[in-house]
Write an enzyme that holds these catalytic residues in place. Structure first.
Site, PDB file in Angstrom:
ATOM      1  CD  GLU A 525     -56.469 105.610  34.613  1.00  0.00           C
ATOM      2  OE1 GLU A 525     -55.330 105.117  34.717  1.00  0.00           O
ATOM      3  OE2 GLU A 525     -56.683 106.665  33.990  1.00  0.00           O
ATOM      4  CB  THR A 636     -47.878 117.820  31.554  1.00  0.00           C
ATOM      5  OG1 THR A 636     -48.613 116.994  32.456  1.00  0.00           O
ATOM      6  CG2 THR A 636     -48.376 117.638  30.131  1.00  0.00           C
TER       7      THR A 636
HETATM    8  C1  DMJ Z   1     -49.101 111.800  29.866  1.00  0.00           C
HETATM    9  O1  DMJ Z   1     -49.391 111.976  28.528  1.00  0.00           O
HETATM   10  C2  DMJ Z   1     -48.954 113.116  30.557  1.00  0.00           C
HETATM   11  O2  DMJ Z   1     -48.356 112.933  31.786  1.00  0.00           O
HETATM   12  C3  DMJ Z   1     -50.252 113.793  30.771  1.00  0.00           C
HETATM   13  O3  DMJ Z   1     -50.125 114.982  31.503  1.00  0.00           O
HETATM   14  C4  DMJ Z   1     -51.176 112.885  31.533  1.00  0.00           C
HETATM   15  N1  DMJ Z   1     -51.273 111.595  30.959  1.00  0.00           N
HETATM   16  C5  DMJ Z   1     -50.141 110.912  30.457  1.00  0.00           C
HETATM   17  C6  DMJ Z   1     -49.532 109.924  31.394  1.00  0.00           C
HETATM   18  O4  DMJ Z   1     -50.361 109.313  32.259  1.00  0.00           O
END
Ligand code: DMJ
EC number: 3.2.1.113
Length: 656
Positions: A525, A636
């Site tokens: 992480e 995202t």
């Molecule tokens: C997802 O929900 C999206 O990529 C977000 O921008 C960041 N975290 C998670 C994946 O790790």
């Protein structure tokens, strides 16, 4: 008289203000300073004392107690650092807020490194300022007549009710649209047999993840692949079906037609937003709104557009704050919002309110109503009116005052997708949104100057900035930035195209190293560049891997933009690692410790594994005609939004 001097309401000749209201009874005797009137004055004085004591207490609490964010995040949200599921213990976004909050809570390191005197001075100034503002506001309110206060409350209520009505009207008046057929929604089979085989393998992985979800957790948010049951996340309140909505577009591009039909019919019959649920505005936006929009743009099925706009309308009350910066959490039934209790002084989070732009622009586009676009453009106005420390954007912004909270800056959790959305807002506008372009490149320049460093062995990494001091740690989440730098490189100012492509490649290499230095060949992480280590997690609560996509996301962009075969090689290493260490009978599970030889399953199959990780892997082993980057933007959560060129017209955006 002294009291009157302190609070003007007491010196009102006919009992003006609160005091006047209380003391203005029938008899005139009270005015003489004896009997009932004198008693009322005492009451007022006692009230004043209680009020001052309360303010002092609040001030003292803020001033003397340790940062409540740490306490609250530790106590309320994260008892165990090494994950059941991100969703379970993350108070924030599927990867933005949660990791930062969690990391800090677990390690007790909030604001730890740094120049304590400067940080203290900084915090003190802000506390003082907030305190004075609160006092001013309280005084102003107390100076008002009760009728005035009453009227203000009614006006405010009316405004909220009107806003809500207007919001709902958006949904009722959804105009008909002409569906524009998507470009490259399904691609050719790759010519090279070996690549074809690899692509087929990734599709098989998607089938395994989907079928198990369907068997054991159908209609619930996520799957517990070891327990073989549903996993629910507080991020979505009572909204159900996160995996279904998140997976829709991956099913579509992989041509898993039956599965897509099952998912569509579930959405038609069961996806319900009329629930009494407090949700994360950010998570619901990127996964549900994004997933529905993407499914609509790929398939043209009206149900997805309808549901996306319906949900968008439900999210609008989150913007009912004095500054228009939305709340992090919203009850979609009552329309009442609030912020994460751990976030600096009641602040909203940059990566949350900064990651609504793409979806909201498309909601306006598909609903013919500009209200969504107005909300996100206002966020930009607020940001542009604020001074940025060293040109950087702090992660916290208070929605009431419209001022920054703590000066923490990160391209990982709490900050990440804000930067991503600046770049993508510009690209999605067919390069017409020049303001977004400027904001993006200015921000990247500041990030390079203040956050990007090279380790002694030559690995480029992006550190975190806390009040001017660097923490030499990089999160898995931050690894998305390699792809972002490369994606923006083409139009970089001052001949910096090669430079940004190179920067993308260097971040990809560092993140690959973070994978390569573990036992399972999947990265932790967070990894550090201090205390004699490079690209390795040193703290137990940073050793987990929850099927996150950011590293393969960067490989995908680097592959598309350079066609350097090493990105396919690295992507395949990730596939093998997933198969060897995360695949179980009941699906795919995250791991609690990537450095351990034995299994350390966290028993959660995150919905973003289907939305993002598998989609990016599949694209790496597909030809570039599948979802060409000239036509599509990935939100995202890897959901697809078409670039809005001036010729593209589903509906006219012309009304409020
Ligand atoms: C997802 O929900 C999206 O990529 C977000 O921008 C960041 N975290 C998670 C994946 O790790």
């Amino acid at each position: 008289m002294p009291v009157g001097g302190l609070l003007p309401l007491f010196s009102s000749p006919v009992g003006g203000g609160l005091g006047g209201g209380l003391g203005g009874g029938s008899g005139g005797g009270g005015r003489k300073g004896s009997g009932p009137a004198a008693f009322r004055l005492t009451e007022k004085f006692v009230l004043l004392l209680v009020f001052s004591a309360f303010i002092t207490l609040c001030f003292g609490a803020i001033f003397f107690l340790p940062d409540s964010s740490k306490l609250l995040s530790g106590v309320l949200f994260h008892s165990s650092p090494a994950l059941q599921s991100a969703a379970d213990h993350k108070p924030g976004p599927g990867g933005h807020a949660e990791d930062a909050a969690e990391g800090r809570a677990g390690r007790g390191e909030e604001g730890a490194p740094g120049d304590p005197a400067a940080a203290l001075e900084d915090n003190l100034a802000r506390i003082r300022e907030n305190h004075e503002r609160a006092l001013r506001e309280a005084k102003e309110t107390l100076q008002k007549l009760p009728e005035e206060i009453q009227r203000d409350i009614l006006l405010e209520k009316e405004k909220v009710a009107q806003d809500q009505l207007r919001d709902k009207a958006v949904f009722r008046r959804l105009p008909p649209v002409a569906f524009v057929p998507p470009v490259g929604a399904v691609g050719r089979e790759p010519a090279d047999a070996a690549i074809r085989e690899k692509r087929a393998k990734i599709k098989e992985m998607m089938k395994h993840a989907w079928n198990n979800y369907k068997s054991y957790a159908w209609g619930l948010n996520e799957l517990k692949p070891i327990s073989k049951e549903g996993h629910s996340s507080s991020l979505f309140g009572n909204i159900k079906g996160a995996t279904i909505v998140d997976a829709l577009d991956t099913l579509f591009i992989m041509e898993m037609k039956d599965e897509f039909e099952d998912a569509k019919s579930w959405v038609q019959k069961n996806l319900d937003f009329n629930v009494n649920a407090e949700v994360s505005v950010f998570e619901v936006n990127i996964r549900f709104v994004g997933g529905l929009l993407s499914a609509y743009y790929l398939s043209g099925e009206e149900i997805f557009r309808k549901k996306a706009v319906e949900l968008g309308v439900k999210l609008l009350p989150a913007f009912h704050t004095p500054s228009g910066i939305p709340w992090a959490l919203l009850n979609i039934k009552s329309g009442i919002g609030r912020n994460w209790p751990w976030a600096s002084g009641g602040s909203s989070i940059l990566a949350e309110f900064g990651t609504l732009h793409l979806e909201f622009i498309h909601l306006s586009h598909l609903s013919g109503n500009s209200i969504f676009a107005e909300k996100v453009m206002n966020i930009r106005t607020v940001l542009n009116n604020l001074e940025k420390p060293q040109g950087l954007y702090p992660n916290y912004l208070n929605p009431s005052s419209g001022q920054w909270g703590q000066y923490h800056v990160s391209v990982g959790g709490l900050g990440d997708s804000f930067y991503e959305y600046l770049l993508k807002a510009w690209l999605m506008s067919d390069k017409r949104d020049l303001e977004a372009k400027k904001m993006y490149f200015d921000a990247v320049q500041a990030i390079e100057t203040h956050l990007i460093r090279k380790s002694s062995k030559g690995l480029t990494y992006i550190a975190e900035w806390k009040g001017g001091l660097l923490e030499h740690k990089m999160g898995h989440l931050t690894c998305f930035a390699g792809g972002m730098f490369a994606l923006g490189a083409d139009d970089a100012p001052a001949g910096l195209t090669q430079h940004y492509l190179q920067l993308g490649a260097e971040i990809a290499r560092t993140c690959h190293e973070s994978y390569n230095r573990t036992f399972v060949k999947l990265g932790p992480e967070a990894f550090r560049f201090d205390g004699g280590v490079e690209a390795i997690a040193t703290r137990q609560n940073e050793k987990y891997y929850i099927l996150r996509p950011e590293v393969v996301e960067t490989y995908m962009y680097m592959w598309r933009l350079t066609h350097d075969p090493k990105y396919r090689k690295w992507a395949w290493e990730a596939v093998e690692a997933l198969e060897n260490h995360c695949r179980v009978n009941g699906g795919y599970s995250g791991l609690r410790d990537v450095y351990l030889k034995h299994n350390s399953y966290d028993d959660v199959q995150q919905s973003f594994f289907l939305a993002e990780t598998l989609k990016y892997l599949y694209l790496i082993f597909s030809d570039d005609d599948l979802l060409p980057l000239e036509h599509w933007i990935f939100n995202t959560e890897a959901h697809l939004l078409p670039i809005l060129s001036p010729n593209r017209k589903e509906v006219e955006v012309n009304e409020k």
